[in-house]
Design an enzyme around this catalytic site. Structure first.
Site, mmCIF file in Angstrom:
data_model
loop_
_atom_site.group_PDB
_atom_site.id
_atom_site.type_symbol
_atom_site.label_atom_id
_atom_site.label_comp_id
_atom_site.label_asym_id
_atom_site.label_seq_id
_atom_site.Cartn_x
_atom_site.Cartn_y
_atom_site.Cartn_z
ATOM 1 N N HIS A 96 -8.855 2.643 -2.678
ATOM 2 C CA HIS A 96 -7.520 2.217 -2.254
ATOM 3 C C HIS A 96 -6.869 1.306 -3.292
ATOM 4 O O HIS A 96 -6.695 0.107 -3.059
ATOM 5 C CB HIS A 96 -7.635 1.510 -0.904
ATOM 6 C CG HIS A 96 -6.331 1.089 -0.318
ATOM 7 N ND1 HIS A 96 -5.141 1.706 -0.615
ATOM 8 C CD2 HIS A 96 -6.029 0.088 0.567
ATOM 9 C CE1 HIS A 96 -4.161 1.114 0.063
ATOM 10 N NE2 HIS A 96 -4.676 0.134 0.768
ATOM 11 N N CYS A 127 0.808 -1.220 0.000
ATOM 12 C CA CYS A 127 0.000 0.000 0.000
ATOM 13 C C CYS A 127 0.841 1.269 0.000
ATOM 14 O O CYS A 127 0.318 2.354 -0.244
ATOM 15 C CB CYS A 127 -0.920 0.014 1.218
ATOM 16 S SG CYS A 127 -1.857 -1.500 1.457
#
Length: 416
Positions: free
Chosen positions: A359, A90
């Site tokens: 995301h 991430c």
């Protein structure tokens, strides 16, 4: 050497099966060039390209080179421009940004581009995509972190019962939330208040995946994912791309006046690495932000707007504590009192955060920087934080036990 962000762009996030990796890359690069006021990118000296899951779609090893080749052929990038491929879960986009920044600081590039591109929505293989997230854990010693999760959950009086249909990451956050609730009295209503706040912010973000406001009651009534977390408290699977263009001061002086006026100064960029820790110990965010504050000559009281990595709404509560924006254990009450909403003491995630904005792993960190650049320019429209001058980004990636494997803290400043 001073470093300036002169271009920042994020694509719309969401389920975009019609857009392949090359199309998303083109969208990000052409978007960041337009934002910087440049006709093309032939003056760019280097590109740092982030991606996590392109191997699922059949491309390994030279991901950025492949995705950028059509732009070179179209004359938007100079032939033989070096491309550095990075992967950091991430935080991949933030790592690409770090690479671009370091090249400018070192004098090996005048203009450096960071790009992050990801596709997580695969309607034909949704289960496989979820399983890929397990690669963000220690695959060689699963027993260690599973034992740690069971022990932490037991200490909080919370049953650890991993199940099908959700990534292991959701169990990680659920356990940490349960421990925080048992230790500090944080409530599920406070976690829901954070989610509702971010869903409300995202209504004003045209790039957000979800733009529907939700009440605390609606958040609590949504589909359970991993107690105490509901679906509205968790970041969705997203496709998208983002890019940031940086340069040194001498190069900035040669650019058009409008580009110079909209440039944002980098005040600090700090990374830390994760380690297995006890639940009561501060996470790797704490040493990162302390170093960033020292580097910038600032403190938490100077921060006007923040984007944090809210993979779940509990994460935002925890990170505001680690960033010293509120006392440890006080993040839930801090948010419930409206201090992190637009108009509050320090607005957090005016973009809508990961839970609403979306995301797409490798694009996430760069999209957070794009939001902060937009805020510091005063161009955020209805979600604008009034008078924003100093902005902070916190982005994490991967998991080692109870914390991320890597953390990025970036502090930006409006010029003038």
């Amino acid at each position: 050497m001073d470093v300036f962000l002169i271009g920042a762009f994020t694509s719309p996030f969401g389920k975009r099966p019609e857009a392949d990796f090359k199309a998303l890359t083109r969208e990000a690069v052409t978007g960041v060039l337009a934002d910087a006021g440049l006709d093309d990118g032939r003056a760019i000296d280097t590109v740092h390209f982030a991606n996590s899951f392109m191997h699922h779609w059949g491309q390994h090893l030279i991901r950025g080179n492949v995705c950028l080749a059509p732009l070179v052929e179209a004359g938007l990038l100079l032939r033989h421009t070096p491309v550095f491929n990075v992967e950091g879960a991430c935080a991949g986009g933030s790592i690409a940004f770090r690479g671009a920044v370091n090249e400018v600081r070192a004098g090996s590039a005048r203009l450096a581009l960071a790009v992050g591109v990801e596709k997580l929505f695969d309607p034909d293989n949704p289960t496989v995509m979820q399983q890929l997230f397990d690669g963000g854990f220690d695959s060689f010693d699963r027993d260690r972190w599973m034992r740690e999760y069971r022990d932490t959950a037991a200490a909080a009086g919370f049953p650890y019962a991993p199940g099908p249909g959700r990534p292991v990451t959701m169990d990680t956050y659920a356990i940490q939330a349960a421990w925080h609730m048992a230790t500090y009295g944080t409530t599920v209503e406070q976690i829901a208040a954070v989610a509702a706040k971010n869903h409300a912010h995202a209504v004003h973000n045209p790039k957000a995946q979800y733009r529907t406001a939700m009440t605390v009651e609606q958040v609590l009534a949504d589909k359970p994912i991993a107690a105490p977390l509901t679906r509205a408290m968790c970041a969705p699977m997203s496709d998208g791309a983002a890019a940031v263009l940086v340069c040194d001061g001498a190069t900035l002086a040669t650019l058009p006046a409008v580009t110079r006026q909209r440039a944002v100064r980098l005040r600090a960029n700090v990374f830390t690495g994760g380690s297995f820790r006890q639940a009561e110990e501060p996470s790797l965010t704490r040493p990162a932000v302390d170093r960033a504050y020292a580097m910038a000559g600032l403190g938490p009281e100077d921060i006007d707007v923040v984007e944090v990595h809210d993979a779940t709404s509990f994460c935002e509560i925890y990170q505001t504590e680690m960033l010293r924006l509120c006392p440890e254990g006080g993040g839930g009450a801090f948010a419930a009192a409206g201090e992190t909403a637009l108009g509050g003491r320090v607005p957090v995630n005016p973009s809508g955060g990961l839970v609403s904005k979306g995301h797409p792993l490798a694009a996430t960190g760069l999209s957070m920087l794009t939001e902060l650049v937009t805020q510091l320019r005063g161009e955020a429209g209805a979600r604008q934080v009034a008078g924003a001058r100093i902005a902070l980004q916190q982005n994490g990636g991967g998991t080692l036990g109870l914390e991320e494997a890597v953390c990025s803290i970036t502090i930006l400043e409006r010029r003038g």
